[in-house]
Motif scaffolding. Structure first.
Motif, mmCIF file in Angstrom:
data_model
loop_
_atom_site.group_PDB
_atom_site.id
_atom_site.type_symbol
_atom_site.label_atom_id
_atom_site.label_comp_id
_atom_site.label_asym_id
_atom_site.label_seq_id
_atom_site.Cartn_x
_atom_site.Cartn_y
_atom_site.Cartn_z
ATOM 1 N N ASP A 47 48.477 38.780 38.963
ATOM 2 C CA ASP A 47 47.399 38.874 39.956
ATOM 3 C C ASP A 47 46.311 37.816 39.777
ATOM 4 O O ASP A 47 45.514 37.581 40.680
ATOM 5 C CB ASP A 47 46.734 40.251 39.875
ATOM 6 N N LYS A 96 57.594 41.933 31.798
ATOM 7 C CA LYS A 96 57.108 41.343 33.055
ATOM 8 C C LYS A 96 57.319 39.830 33.106
ATOM 9 O O LYS A 96 56.764 39.160 33.965
ATOM 10 C CB LYS A 96 55.612 41.643 33.211
ATOM 11 N N ILE A 108 56.589 46.474 27.053
ATOM 12 C CA ILE A 108 55.827 46.880 28.244
ATOM 13 C C ILE A 108 54.427 46.279 28.170
ATOM 14 O O ILE A 108 53.809 45.972 29.182
ATOM 15 C CB ILE A 108 55.745 48.419 28.324
ATOM 16 N N THR A 110 51.512 47.483 27.130
ATOM 17 C CA THR A 110 50.272 48.258 27.280
ATOM 18 C C THR A 110 49.800 48.848 25.957
ATOM 19 O O THR A 110 48.661 49.279 25.852
ATOM 20 C CB THR A 110 50.467 49.405 28.288
ATOM 21 N N LYS B 106 47.085 42.387 44.741
ATOM 22 C CA LYS B 106 47.002 43.598 43.909
ATOM 23 C C LYS B 106 46.594 44.789 44.778
ATOM 24 O O LYS B 106 47.187 45.863 44.701
ATOM 25 C CB LYS B 106 45.984 43.384 42.787
ATOM 26 N N GLY B 185 51.616 51.074 35.826
ATOM 27 C CA GLY B 185 51.314 49.707 35.384
ATOM 28 C C GLY B 185 50.200 49.034 36.154
ATOM 29 O O GLY B 185 50.006 47.828 36.045
ATOM 30 N N GLU B 186 49.461 49.799 36.946
ATOM 31 C CA GLU B 186 48.374 49.214 37.734
ATOM 32 C C GLU B 186 47.031 49.682 37.181
ATOM 33 O O GLU B 186 46.927 50.775 36.637
ATOM 34 C CB GLU B 186 48.466 49.679 39.198
ATOM 35 N N LYS B 187 46.004 48.844 37.368
ATOM 36 C CA LYS B 187 44.657 49.292 37.043
ATOM 37 C C LYS B 187 43.818 49.272 38.314
ATOM 38 O O LYS B 187 44.095 48.495 39.222
ATOM 39 C CB LYS B 187 44.035 48.413 35.964
#
Lengths: 163, 320
Positions: A47, A96, A108, A110, B106, B185-187
């Motif tokens: 992003d 990813k 992953i 996280t 996003k 997996g998102e914020k």
């Protein structure tokens, strides 16, 4: 657990370099040690980039830095007398990753500390070595501290925190 | 172009003053030029721009020129259209600077993920003629959580005993919604009390604005968790308790003198977190959840679930 089966968790930072140097000093040319350098790939979010190409370029830079670091770390250990055959490298690909199809055993990303803990437990490492940044509470809260989490959660192994 | 808009207005919105009819935009790159009376053409429909959205914080109005309040001419519905604005800026959190970005992709992805889940704003994304991502959002009628709380005219103890339990229950639901994003997996990216919208009719808490992201891959959900902690401290305290506001609220120098730096927020070090020190009727269990966000803490929550595991039991003891 075999205390001479040592996992050094590294990224490409100065702190990780200190952890490698320290381990090399301690282990020296002792034949019984198994030294494994572990890098878990972490890339910036997609992003943050306007295009896939920009993102891939940045990821490739990160990947190269990780690879260069592993090579450098191996050489540091050899220079400190560690036997070449006793040094192993493991590079865990990010799930990813845009650079290749991630294998089943990918990261992953996280909870890096938990991923390291899983490897220690599953493969019976007796010692884990990690560099610490020595940051403020504020930074530790925001950015997390892999070393703090490992110190809190590690069971059945010795933790060397090099700061 | 103007004639085309006039024709649309005559057909769908005859009350609109013809003299304000503008242009039709199929390329929204220059969003600053798109203003009142212009029409954005999206996926076969026409969205007439009524105004730019405005964010109000600390008494200041901050226009968001890339966010347009619109009327969908074909149906008369009010919509919000968010256009592409690749903003990048340093956000200062305490002593730490974090590079933040706006990411339309996003937000579009999260809109897809939460479709039909009314804990979140609802909307659909489209590409304009030059592939700019536009998000068409349903309007939520209501007001932000901070205004909702400020609007409760009760002293703190009455508020805490009578109004707060319901607010906490809804906050737990809102936190679960953030946990849902993390599990995918998102914020959220900008967890703030004015990004929870309290719907007027249903009083449901709904998250808005998912387009922030930041370079934080080492600890991707920490900022969302910190935001939830901030909101919790706010709803417990009813205001932000700082040394300044405490003086205004009538706390004495002695009361304030009993506080130590460890009682304040780990990031915003002027904001009191250990509220039990000034409001002793706050249960210890609830206070302990808040203390995870204080400078004095050595243990932090890693996940929303960890926080909720401690917070849910607090509902049972409130009002005792």
């Amino acid at each position: 657990m075999n205390p001479k089966k040592v996992l050094i968790a590294v990224d490409a930072s100065e702190n990780a370099l200190r952890a490698v140097e320290y381990t090399g000093e301690i282990v020296g040319n002792s034949e019984e040690f198994h030294i494994e350098l572990l890098t878990i790939e972490r890339f910036p979010d997609r992003d943050l980039f306007a295009t896939d190409e920009e993102w891939k370029e940045k990821c490739a830079e990160h990947q190269q830095a990780f690879m260069d670091f592993l090579a450098k770390a191996r050489q540091i250990l050899i220079n400190r007398g560690v036997l070449e055959d006793n040094i192993f490298e493991r590079y865990i690909v990010s799930c990813k990753s845009p650079l290749r199809t991630p294998p089943l055993a990918c990261s992953i990303g996280t909870n890096i500390a938990q991923e390291i803990m899983n490897i220690i437990k599953d493969e019976e490492f007796g010692t884990v070595v990690i560099g610490r940044r020595g940051v403020s509470k504020e930074v530790e809260f925001l950015f997390g501290s892999v070393s703090t989490k490992i110190v809190h959660y590690a069971k059945g192994c010795t933790v060397w925190v090099v700061s | 172009m103007a004639q085309e808009v006039r024709d649309l207005v005559k057909r769908y919105y005859p009350d609109f003053p013809i003299r304000h009819c503008g242009k039709i935009y199929r390329d929204t790159t220059e969003f600053m030029n798109i203003s009142y009376g212009d029409v954005i053409f999206i996926d076969g429909l026409h969205y007439m721009v009524l105004r730019d959205e405005v964010e109000r914080r600390f008494g200041i109005e901050d226009p968001k020129y890339w966010v347009k309040r619109c009327r969908l001419l074909e149906t008369g519905e009010r919509k919000i259209v968010k256009l592409v604005f690749y903003e990048e800026f340093q956000m200062k959190l305490g002593h730490t600077e974090i590079l933040c970005h706006r990411s339309p992709q996003k937000e579009a992805r999260i809109l897809d993920l939460v479709r039909g889940d009314m804990r979140f704003m609802q909307g659909v994304s489209f590409q304009d003629d030059v592939d700019n991502n536009m998000r068409v959002l349903d309007l939520i009628r209501g007001r932000s959580l901070d205004h909702e709380v400020y609007g409760i005219e009760q002293d703190h103890e009455t508020y805490f005993r009578e109004s707060f339990p319901v607010i906490l229950e809804k906050f737990i639901g809102a936190s679960e919604a953030i946990g849902f994003l993390h599990s995918h997996g998102e914020k959220h990216g900008d967890v703030r009390r004015d990004h929870i919208w309290v719907e007027s009719k249903t009083k449901k808490y709904r998250w808005i604005d998912f387009d922030y992201t930041y370079d934080f891959y080492q600890n991707p959900f920490a900022l969302d968790l910190f935001g939830l902690g901030n909101i919790l401290v706010f709803i417990v305290g009813k205001v932000d308790c700082t040394v300044g506001t405490m003086s205004e609220m009538g706390f004495t120098k002695d009361d304030i003198g009993k506080l130590s730096p460890d009682d304040f927020s780990i990031i915003f070090q002027h904001r009191l977190v250990n509220l039990r020190k000034i409001y002793p009727y706050i249960p210890e269990k609830l206070n302990n959840v808040m203390l995870h966000f204080s400078l004095g803490s050595d243990v932090y929550y890693d996940t929303v679930d960890e926080m909720l595991d401690d917070l849910r039991p607090c509902l049972d003891i409130l009002g005792d």
